[in-house]
Design a protein around this motif. Structure first.
Motif, PDB file in Angstrom:
ATOM      1  N   UNK A  61      38.029   1.995   2.525  1.00  0.00           N
ATOM      2  CA  UNK A  61      36.933   2.108   3.475  1.00  0.00           C
ATOM      3  C   UNK A  61      36.184   3.409   3.226  1.00  0.00           C
ATOM      4  N   UNK A  62      34.884   3.303   3.049  1.00  0.00           N
ATOM      5  CA  UNK A  62      34.036   4.485   2.898  1.00  0.00           C
ATOM      6  C   UNK A  62      33.175   4.650   4.136  1.00  0.00           C
ATOM      7  N   UNK A  63      33.179   5.852   4.709  1.00  0.00           N
ATOM      8  CA  UNK A  63      32.423   6.104   5.937  1.00  0.00           C
ATOM      9  C   UNK A  63      31.409   7.218   5.708  1.00  0.00           C
ATOM     10  N   UNK A  64      30.179   6.935   6.056  1.00  0.00           N
ATOM     11  CA  UNK A  64      29.092   7.910   6.082  1.00  0.00           C
ATOM     12  C   UNK A  64      28.809   8.176   7.554  1.00  0.00           C
ATOM     13  N   UNK A  65      28.637   9.437   7.921  1.00  0.00           N
ATOM     14  CA  UNK A  65      28.439   9.713   9.336  1.00  0.00           C
ATOM     15  C   UNK A  65      27.546  10.926   9.588  1.00  0.00           C
ATOM     16  N   UNK A  66      26.851  10.883  10.696  1.00  0.00           N
ATOM     17  CA  UNK A  66      26.132  12.065  11.168  1.00  0.00           C
ATOM     18  C   UNK A  66      27.140  13.143  11.524  1.00  0.00           C
ATOM     19  N   UNK A  67      26.719  14.405  11.462  1.00  0.00           N
ATOM     20  CA  UNK A  67      27.602  15.504  11.827  1.00  0.00           C
ATOM     21  C   UNK A  67      28.142  16.247  10.619  1.00  0.00           C
ATOM     22  N   UNK A  68      28.803  17.351  10.891  1.00  0.00           N
ATOM     23  CA  UNK A  68      29.454  18.134   9.838  1.00  0.00           C
ATOM     24  C   UNK A  68      30.841  17.547   9.618  1.00  0.00           C
ATOM     25  N   UNK A  69      31.159  17.236   8.364  1.00  0.00           N
ATOM     26  CA  UNK A  69      32.386  16.512   8.044  1.00  0.00           C
ATOM     27  C   UNK A  69      33.297  17.319   7.123  1.00  0.00           C
ATOM     28  N   UNK A  70      34.546  17.474   7.513  1.00  0.00           N
ATOM     29  CA  UNK A  70      35.575  17.995   6.608  1.00  0.00           C
ATOM     30  C   UNK A  70      36.058  16.787   5.815  1.00  0.00           C
ATOM     31  N   UNK A  71      35.537  16.627   4.603  1.00  0.00           N
ATOM     32  CA  UNK A  71      35.814  15.416   3.825  1.00  0.00           C
ATOM     33  C   UNK A  71      37.276  15.309   3.397  1.00  0.00           C
ATOM     34  N   UNK A  72      37.967  16.436   3.301  1.00  0.00           N
ATOM     35  CA  UNK A  72      39.382  16.391   2.916  1.00  0.00           C
ATOM     36  C   UNK A  72      40.241  15.884   4.061  1.00  0.00           C
ATOM     37  N   UNK A  73      40.012  16.398   5.254  1.00  0.00           N
ATOM     38  CA  UNK A  73      40.768  15.964   6.426  1.00  0.00           C
ATOM     39  C   UNK A  73      40.267  14.631   6.972  1.00  0.00           C
ATOM     40  N   UNK A  74      39.001  14.315   6.678  1.00  0.00           N
ATOM     41  CA  UNK A  74      38.403  13.112   7.237  1.00  0.00           C
ATOM     42  C   UNK A  74      38.015  13.290   8.690  1.00  0.00           C
ATOM     43  N   UNK A  75      37.610  14.503   9.030  1.00  0.00           N
ATOM     44  CA  UNK A  75      37.388  14.858  10.440  1.00  0.00           C
ATOM     45  C   UNK A  75      35.981  15.394  10.698  1.00  0.00           C
ATOM     46  N   UNK A  76      35.435  15.036  11.855  1.00  0.00           N
ATOM     47  CA  UNK A  76      34.149  15.567  12.290  1.00  0.00           C
ATOM     48  C   UNK A  76      34.387  16.949  12.903  1.00  0.00           C
TER      49      UNK A  76
END
Length: 286
Positions: A61-76
């Motif tokens: 699953x690939x997720x694109x999202x508004x906001x600042x994203x920690x791509x390693x943790x997968x967290x907004x």
């Protein structure tokens, strides 16, 4: 087959994308209130629906999202007022039991990854400028530039004017353009209609667009100086204006650069508002 999800402040878009970049079962739903984890619940519903429809077991699953994203943790880590109650949402943890690999990126970064699919590998450095409700940016040179706190390329905050309290996006976004339209016209005029009026040599429409384009060009000049990219792409809904948009903005860029400085090639995005969906799953196919 990979599941792609693009989370915005107003809508969530989703689809299933194969290795040939074919998009299946596209859907667009209103973004729910996230006070009770409504967004996570909706994402889970979407994934479960696609798992059943396409007979997928532990899908990527690939997720694109508004906001600042920690791509390693997968967290907004920061969403501001764009999506209330969104800070701290961790999709990698939330989807552990229903998905395989989960990749998550900021929506502008995802859109840039989506655009890279169509570009020759000879293009080494690309900056994506998205113009919409606000202004966002993403830069790629061998890899995405993310920054220590995953806040690189937040160019909408540039060019702050202390006297007016306005930033680059306050002056150069589509929102700013719509405000100017409302101030000048008593009737309802869409951005697309304004471009059509200007194309038909309507003086008022052209004046509004030139003032706005001047602001956009000022930010592009800063991008040129800071990143020196080979290509600057303009995305967002307004990119549908294509050559009319480029022809409006480009003449003003040199006004904000040293004499004979030069600038990158300026183009609009090829996939429009769906770039982020393709980019959300692009890393799975590399």
């Amino acid at each position: 087959m990979k599941i792609a999800i693009d989370i915005g402040g107003t809508f969530i878009k989703a689809g299933v994308i194969d290795s040939e970049q074919n998009l299946y079962s596209y859907q667009k739903v209103k973004t729910p209130n996230n006070k009770d984890r409504g967004i996570v619940k909706e994402v889970i519903r979407i994934i479960e629906t696609y798992k059943q429809e396409f007979n997928l077991n532990n899908p990527d699953v690939g997720i694109s999202t508004a906001g600042v994203v920690d791509s390693k943790k997968g967290e907004i880590t920061y969403a501001g007022p764009t999506i209330p109650y969104y800070n701290g949402t961790n999709f990698k943890k939330a989807l552990t039991d229903i998905a395989g690999n989960v990749e998550i990126n900021n929506d502008v970064s995802s859109a840039l990854l989506g655009e890279l699919i169509d570009y020759n590998t000879d293009v080494k450095s690309i900056f994506l400028l998205t113009i919409g409700t606000g202004i966002g940016g993403a830069y790629y040179e061998d890899k995405l530039l993310e920054g220590k706190q995953y806040r690189a390329c937040e160019i909408g905050y540039l060019l702050y004017d202390k006297n007016t309290g306005k930033t680059y996006e306050d002056r150069g976004s589509t929102t700013a353009l719509k405000t100017s339209i409302q101030e000048q016209y008593k009737e309802v005029i869409t951005v697309e209609k304004l471009f059509n009026k200007a194309h038909a040599n309507d003086e008022k429409a052209m004046k509004i667009l030139k003032e706005w384009a001047n602001h956009v060009a000022e930010g592009i000049a800063q991008i040129q100086i800071m990143f020196d990219p080979e290509l600057i792409l303009i995305g967002g809904g307004i990119s549908k204006q294509e050559e009319r948009l480029i022809g409006l903005i480009e003449p003003f860029i040199d006004d904000y650069l040293p004499e004979n400085y030069g600038h990158a090639i300026i183009e609009t995005t090829s996939k429009g508002n769906d770039s982020a969906l393709y980019g959300a799953v692009s890393t799975f196919y590399n």
